[in-house]
Design a protein around this motif. Structure first.
Motif, PDB file in Angstrom:
ATOM      1  N   GLY A 166       0.812  -1.207   0.000  1.00 22.49           N
ATOM      2  CA  GLY A 166       0.000   0.000   0.000  1.00 22.49           C
ATOM      3  C   GLY A 166       0.851   1.264   0.000  1.00 22.49           C
ATOM      4  O   GLY A 166       2.009   1.257   0.416  1.00 22.49           O
ATOM      5  N   THR A 167       0.264   2.347  -0.488  1.00 26.96           N
ATOM      6  CA  THR A 167       0.908   3.656  -0.499  1.00 26.96           C
ATOM      7  C   THR A 167      -0.015   4.649   0.202  1.00 26.96           C
ATOM      8  O   THR A 167      -1.187   4.351   0.460  1.00 26.96           O
ATOM      9  CB  THR A 167       1.156   4.129  -1.937  1.00 26.96           C
ATOM     10  N   PRO A 168       0.478   5.845   0.509  1.00 28.72           N
ATOM     11  CA  PRO A 168      -0.391   6.815   1.173  1.00 28.72           C
ATOM     12  C   PRO A 168      -1.699   7.071   0.441  1.00 28.72           C
ATOM     13  O   PRO A 168      -2.704   7.422   1.070  1.00 28.72           O
ATOM     14  CB  PRO A 168       0.483   8.072   1.223  1.00 28.72           C
ATOM     15  N   SER A 169      -1.719   6.886  -0.866  1.00 30.53           N
ATOM     16  CA  SER A 169      -2.945   7.145  -1.625  1.00 30.53           C
ATOM     17  C   SER A 169      -3.877   5.941  -1.670  1.00 30.53           C
ATOM     18  O   SER A 169      -5.031   6.072  -2.084  1.00 30.53           O
ATOM     19  CB  SER A 169      -2.590   7.560  -3.058  1.00 30.53           C
ATOM     20  N   THR A 170      -3.407   4.766  -1.236  1.00 29.92           N
ATOM     21  CA  THR A 170      -4.242   3.560  -1.348  1.00 29.92           C
ATOM     22  C   THR A 170      -4.484   2.839  -0.031  1.00 29.92           C
ATOM     23  O   THR A 170      -5.406   2.030   0.058  1.00 29.92           O
ATOM     24  CB  THR A 170      -3.598   2.543  -2.312  1.00 29.92           C
ATOM     25  N   TRP A 171      -3.705   3.089   1.015  1.00 27.91           N
ATOM     26  CA  TRP A 171      -3.775   2.212   2.183  1.00 27.91           C
ATOM     27  C   TRP A 171      -4.923   2.509   3.142  1.00 27.91           C
ATOM     28  O   TRP A 171      -5.148   1.778   4.093  1.00 27.91           O
ATOM     29  CB  TRP A 171      -2.453   2.165   2.922  1.00 27.91           C
ATOM     30  N   GLY A 172      -5.668   3.575   2.905  1.00 29.80           N
ATOM     31  CA  GLY A 172      -6.863   3.828   3.704  1.00 29.80           C
ATOM     32  C   GLY A 172      -6.569   4.473   5.043  1.00 29.80           C
ATOM     33  O   GLY A 172      -5.439   4.879   5.334  1.00 29.80           O
ATOM     34  N   SER A 173      -7.588   4.539   5.882  1.00 31.26           N
ATOM     35  CA  SER A 173      -7.463   5.234   7.159  1.00 31.26           C
ATOM     36  C   SER A 173      -6.695   4.383   8.168  1.00 31.26           C
ATOM     37  O   SER A 173      -6.648   3.153   8.053  1.00 31.26           O
ATOM     38  CB  SER A 173      -8.850   5.551   7.723  1.00 31.26           C
ATOM     39  N   PRO A 174      -6.116   5.005   9.193  1.00 29.87           N
ATOM     40  CA  PRO A 174      -5.409   4.235  10.221  1.00 29.87           C
ATOM     41  C   PRO A 174      -6.318   3.254  10.952  1.00 29.87           C
ATOM     42  O   PRO A 174      -5.871   2.194  11.390  1.00 29.87           O
ATOM     43  CB  PRO A 174      -4.880   5.314  11.174  1.00 29.87           C
ATOM     44  N   GLU A 175      -7.594   3.594  11.077  1.00 31.16           N
ATOM     45  CA  GLU A 175      -8.539   2.748  11.799  1.00 31.16           C
ATOM     46  C   GLU A 175      -9.028   1.578  10.958  1.00 31.16           C
ATOM     47  O   GLU A 175      -9.455   0.555  11.508  1.00 31.16           O
ATOM     48  CB  GLU A 175      -9.751   3.566  12.258  1.00 31.16           C
ATOM     49  N   ALA A 176      -8.956   1.704   9.630  1.00 33.10           N
ATOM     50  CA  ALA A 176      -9.454   0.636   8.752  1.00 33.10           C
ATOM     51  C   ALA A 176      -8.530   0.492   7.545  1.00 33.10           C
ATOM     52  O   ALA A 176      -8.881   0.850   6.416  1.00 33.10           O
ATOM     53  CB  ALA A 176     -10.887   0.953   8.297  1.00 33.10           C
ATOM     54  N   PRO A 177      -7.329  -0.042   7.744  1.00 32.75           N
ATOM     55  CA  PRO A 177      -6.398  -0.221   6.627  1.00 32.75           C
ATOM     56  C   PRO A 177      -7.002  -1.099   5.532  1.00 32.75           C
ATOM     57  O   PRO A 177      -7.737  -2.047   5.805  1.00 32.75           O
ATOM     58  CB  PRO A 177      -5.201  -0.911   7.280  1.00 32.75           C
ATOM     59  N   VAL A 178      -6.675  -0.764   4.299  1.00 35.56           N
ATOM     60  CA  VAL A 178      -7.246  -1.446   3.135  1.00 35.56           C
ATOM     61  C   VAL A 178      -6.349  -2.619   2.719  1.00 35.56           C
ATOM     62  O   VAL A 178      -5.124  -2.521   2.727  1.00 35.56           O
ATOM     63  CB  VAL A 178      -7.397  -0.453   1.961  1.00 35.56           C
ATOM     64  N   ALA A 179      -6.983  -3.712   2.331  1.00 45.67           N
ATOM     65  CA  ALA A 179      -6.261  -4.873   1.796  1.00 45.67           C
ATOM     66  C   ALA A 179      -5.916  -4.596   0.337  1.00 45.67           C
ATOM     67  O   ALA A 179      -6.500  -5.155  -0.595  1.00 45.67           O
ATOM     68  CB  ALA A 179      -7.094  -6.134   1.933  1.00 45.67           C
ATOM     69  N   VAL A 180      -4.960  -3.707   0.117  1.00 52.27           N
ATOM     70  CA  VAL A 180      -4.588  -3.279  -1.225  1.00 52.27           C
ATOM     71  C   VAL A 180      -4.076  -4.482  -2.016  1.00 52.27           C
ATOM     72  O   VAL A 180      -3.165  -5.189  -1.567  1.00 52.27           O
ATOM     73  CB  VAL A 180      -3.491  -2.198  -1.172  1.00 52.27           C
ATOM     74  N   PRO A 181      -4.656  -4.754  -3.207  1.00 51.26           N
ATOM     75  CA  PRO A 181      -4.202  -5.910  -3.996  1.00 51.26           C
ATOM     76  C   PRO A 181      -2.767  -5.732  -4.465  1.00 51.26           C
ATOM     77  O   PRO A 181      -2.303  -4.607  -4.673  1.00 51.26           O
ATOM     78  CB  PRO A 181      -5.177  -5.952  -5.170  1.00 51.26           C
ATOM     79  N   SER A 182      -2.075  -6.851  -4.656  1.00 47.85           N
ATOM     80  CA  SER A 182      -0.664  -6.788  -5.027  1.00 47.85           C
ATOM     81  C   SER A 182      -0.471  -6.641  -6.525  1.00 47.85           C
ATOM     82  O   SER A 182       0.560  -6.150  -6.963  1.00 47.85           O
ATOM     83  CB  SER A 182       0.062  -8.040  -4.535  1.00 47.85           C
ATOM     84  N   TYR A 183      -1.432  -7.075  -7.325  1.00 50.07           N
ATOM     85  CA  TYR A 183      -1.266  -7.007  -8.776  1.00 50.07           C
ATOM     86  C   TYR A 183      -2.592  -6.716  -9.447  1.00 50.07           C
ATOM     87  O   TYR A 183      -3.669  -6.984  -8.896  1.00 50.07           O
ATOM     88  CB  TYR A 183      -0.661  -8.306  -9.322  1.00 50.07           C
ATOM     89  N   VAL A 184      -2.506  -6.154 -10.634  1.00 51.31           N
ATOM     90  CA  VAL A 184      -3.700  -5.822 -11.407  1.00 51.31           C
ATOM     91  C   VAL A 184      -4.422  -7.116 -11.780  1.00 51.31           C
ATOM     92  O   VAL A 184      -3.813  -8.067 -12.264  1.00 51.31           O
ATOM     93  CB  VAL A 184      -3.320  -5.051 -12.685  1.00 51.31           C
ATOM     94  N   GLY A 185      -5.735  -7.148 -11.533  1.00 56.39           N
ATOM     95  CA  GLY A 185      -6.512  -8.341 -11.858  1.00 56.39           C
ATOM     96  C   GLY A 185      -6.743  -9.259 -10.683  1.00 56.39           C
ATOM     97  O   GLY A 185      -7.398 -10.297 -10.835  1.00 56.39           O
ATOM     98  N   THR A 186      -6.234  -8.911  -9.513  1.00 53.65           N
ATOM     99  CA  THR A 186      -6.512  -9.709  -8.320  1.00 53.65           C
ATOM    100  C   THR A 186      -8.024  -9.788  -8.116  1.00 53.65           C
ATOM    101  O   THR A 186      -8.705  -8.761  -8.150  1.00 53.65           O
ATOM    102  CB  THR A 186      -5.868  -9.072  -7.074  1.00 53.65           C
ATOM    103  N   PRO A 187      -8.573 -10.985  -7.904  1.00 55.84           N
ATOM    104  CA  PRO A 187     -10.025 -11.079  -7.678  1.00 55.84           C
ATOM    105  C   PRO A 187     -10.462 -10.198  -6.511  1.00 55.84           C
ATOM    106  O   PRO A 187      -9.817 -10.188  -5.454  1.00 55.84           O
ATOM    107  CB  PRO A 187     -10.230 -12.562  -7.359  1.00 55.84           C
TER     108      PRO A 187
END
Length: 452
Positions: A166-187
Motif C-alpha cells: 500500500g501507499t499513502p494514496s491507497t492504504w486507507g485510514s489508520p482505523e481501517a487499513p485497506v487490503a490493497v491488492p498486489s497485482y492488477v486483476g486480483t479477484p
C-alpha cells in the motif's frame, strides 16, 4: 542506452560485461531479468561467484554482500561444509519420488530446536510455506479469512500478498487499513477475506480481529516485518494479537521465513509467541530452495493421509529433495547457539557504530533491527509500523544515494537499506560498513535536513 558515456577504444567500462548480459536478457525476459526483486541502477549487476562474505561480479569487481540473497545465506557464499556434503551427495541422485533419510534428519533438527514445532512438512519456497500454512489453518478451523500485518511480505499467494504494498494514496485510514491488492486483476473477493492490522497497534488489532472473528482462520504474523521497517514488536501488540485470536478460536501463524535467523530457536521464541504454525525457509536450506510448515501435532494432522484423504494435500515434485535437505542440515548444525550469539554481538556492535555516526553528524537517520539484521531509515525518529517507515520522495532519494555510495565503496547495500550479516564476516567487515556509512554522512547532503 545502457550507459550515458561511450566506451573509449581500449578502455573497458566498469560494468561492461554486466551491460552486455543485461542486453541479452532483454531479449528473453520481459524486463531483462527473471525476478522482480533484482535491483538495477540502471541495470543489474551480474555475479560470477561468491566467496564467503563477498561477491565477485562478471567484470571482476569485488563487493561485501549485505544482501546474502535476501537474508538466506547466513554463512555467506560457498560455505565449505555444506558444499562438501552436497558434492558427496550429487552422484547418488538429486531427487526421487521416494523419501530419504536426509529429510528426517533435517526435520529432527528443526523439531528439536524450535519450541512450537512438533511436526513439520517440507516444500520448496517461503511462498509455498506460507500458502500451505494458511491452507492448514483454513482446513483446521473451517474458515476462509486471514488477518495480516500491513506492509508485511509473505510471498506470492493472493491472500498473503494483500496489503503488502500500500501507499499513502491507497492504504486507507489508520482505523481501517485497506487490503490493497498486489497485482492488477486480483479477484475482488480476495480483499473480502483479508483483514489488515497495523503493526504495534494493540487496540486496533483487538478491535479488527474481534470484528471479523467468525470468518478468520488465522492471524498471519511476521514477528518483525522487513518491509514494515525491521521494527521489533511491542509486547502489548503481541499479547493483543495472541489473546484475541485464542479467545475466538483463530490460529496464530508466524512467518519466520526471514526471521528464523533472529535466534537459535527463532523469532517466535525470542518474543514469547507460542504460534500454532510456523512458516520457515531461507537459512534452513543451506543456500538451496526450501520452505517448511511446522506446528503442533493437532494442527499438522490436516496433512495426514494415513487414515484416508488428507484435509490438505501437500506435495511438490522437488519438496524434501536430498540436496536441500543435506545442505540445510549441515548449515543449521553449524548455527549453534554460540554462532547465533556471535552474529548478534556483531549486529549490536554495528548498530551502535551506525547510531554513533548519526549522532556525531546530527544526521536525520535512525537504525532498526536486531540480531544479524539491520535497517537504515532516513528519518529523525524510529518508525513503529509500515506507514511510519514508508519513505517520502526525498527519503527515497536519500536511500538511493546511500546505496550508490556504498556500491562505489565496494559494498552491496540493498536499495531499501534493509541488510544482514553472515558468519563469514569478521570485525574487519563490521568496521568497513561503519566507516563507509560515516563517510556517507560526512560527504552527502542526504545526511542533513534536506532528507525530509
Amino acid at each position: 542506452m545502457l550507459h550515458e558515456t561511450k566506451e573509449a577504444p581500449g578502455v573497458a567500462l566498469p560494468d561492461a560485461q554486466s551491460a552486455k548480459l543485461f542486453e541479452r536478457g532483454r531479449h528473453v525476459f520481459p524486463d531483462g531479468t527473471t525476478r522482480v526483486t533484482v535491483e538495477r541502477d540502471p541495470m543489474p549487476r551480474y555475479i560470477l561467484k561468491g566467496e564467503g562474505a563477498y561477491l565477485i561480479d562478471v567484470d571482476g569487481q569485488r563487493f561485501l554482500d549485505l544482501n546474502n540473497n535476501f537474508t538466506t545465506l547466513i554463512h555467506g557464499h560457498g560455505f565449505a561444509p555444506a558444499m562438501d556434503a552436497v558434492e558427496r551427495l550429487l552422484r547418488d541422485g538429486t531427487c526421487f519420488s521416494n523419501p530419504t533419510a536426509h529429510e528426517i534428519e533435517l526435520a529432527e533438527l528443526l523439531v528439536g530446536r524450535i519450541p512450537a514445532v512438533e511436526q513439520i512438512r517440507f516444500v520448496n519456497t517461503g511462498t509455498e510455506a506460507v500458502m500451505f500454512a494458511i491452507k492448514a489453518a483454513r482446513a483446521f478451523t473451517g474458515r476462509p479469512g486471514i488477518a495480516k500485518i500491513e506492509g508485511a511480505y509473505h510471498g506470492s499467494y493472493d491472500w498473503a500478498e494483500a496489503g503488502q504494498g500500500g501507499t499513502p494514496s491507497t492504504w486507507g485510514s489508520p482505523e481501517a487499513p485497506v487490503a490493497v491488492p498486489s497485482y492488477v486483476g486480483t479477484p475482488a473477493s480476495v480483499a473480502d477475506d483479508v483483514v489488515i492490522l497495523r503493526f504495534n497497534d494493540a487496540d486496533g488489532a483487538r478491535r479488527r480481529i474481534a470484528a471479523a472473528a467468525d470468518c478468520l482462520a488465522c492471524v498471519l504474523l511476521d514477528p518483525m516485518p522487513s518491509r514494515g521497517g525491521l521494527i521489533p514488536p511491542e509486547p502489548e501488540f503481541i499479547a493483543a494479537v495472541v489473546e484475541t485470536a485464542r479467545h475466538h478460536g483463530i490460529l496464530v501463524v508466524c512467518d519466520e521465513v526471514l526471521n528464523l535467523r533472529q535466534s537459535y530457536r527463532g523469532a517466535s521464541a525470542r518474543y514469547g509467541i507460542e504460534p500454532d504454525l510456523i512458516a520457515a525457509g531461507k537459512i534452513i536450506g543451506g543456500g538451496f530452495p526450501i520452505g517448511a510448515i511446522g506446528g503442533s501435532r493437532r494442527v499438522m494432522s490436516v496433512f495426514d493421509v494415513s487414515s484416508g484423504r488428507a484435509k490438505v494435500a501437500q506435495g511438490g515434485t522437488f519438496s524434501a529433495n536430498p540436496v536441500s535437505m543435506v545442505a540445510g542440515r549441515v548449515s543449521m548444525e553449524a548455527m549453534s547457539e554460540a554462532a547465533f550469539d556471535r552474529l548478534e554481538e556483531m549486529g549490536n556492535r554495528l548498530r551502535a557504530a551506525l547510531t554513533n555516526s548519526i549522532e556525531r553528524h546530527q544526521a536525520h537517520f535512525v537504525i532498526s533491527g536486531v540480531a544479524s539484521l539491520f535497517r537504515i531509515h532516513p528519518k529523525q525518529t524510529l518508525p513503529r509500523d509500515y506507514r511510519e517507515a514508508y519513505p517520502s520522495a526525498g527519503e527515497a532519494a536519500a536511500l538511493k544515494s546511500m546505496s550508490r555510495f556504498f556500491r562505489d565503496e565496494g559494498i552491496i547495500l540493498p536499495a531499501g537499506a534493509a541488510a544482514c550479516l553472515s558468519t563469514a564476516m569478521s570485525d574487519a567487515e563490521i568496521d568497513k560498513i561503519a566507516n563507509v556509512f560515516d563517510r556517507f554522512l560526512a560527504t552527502t547532503p542526504a545526511s542533513t535536513e534536506e532528507v525530509r
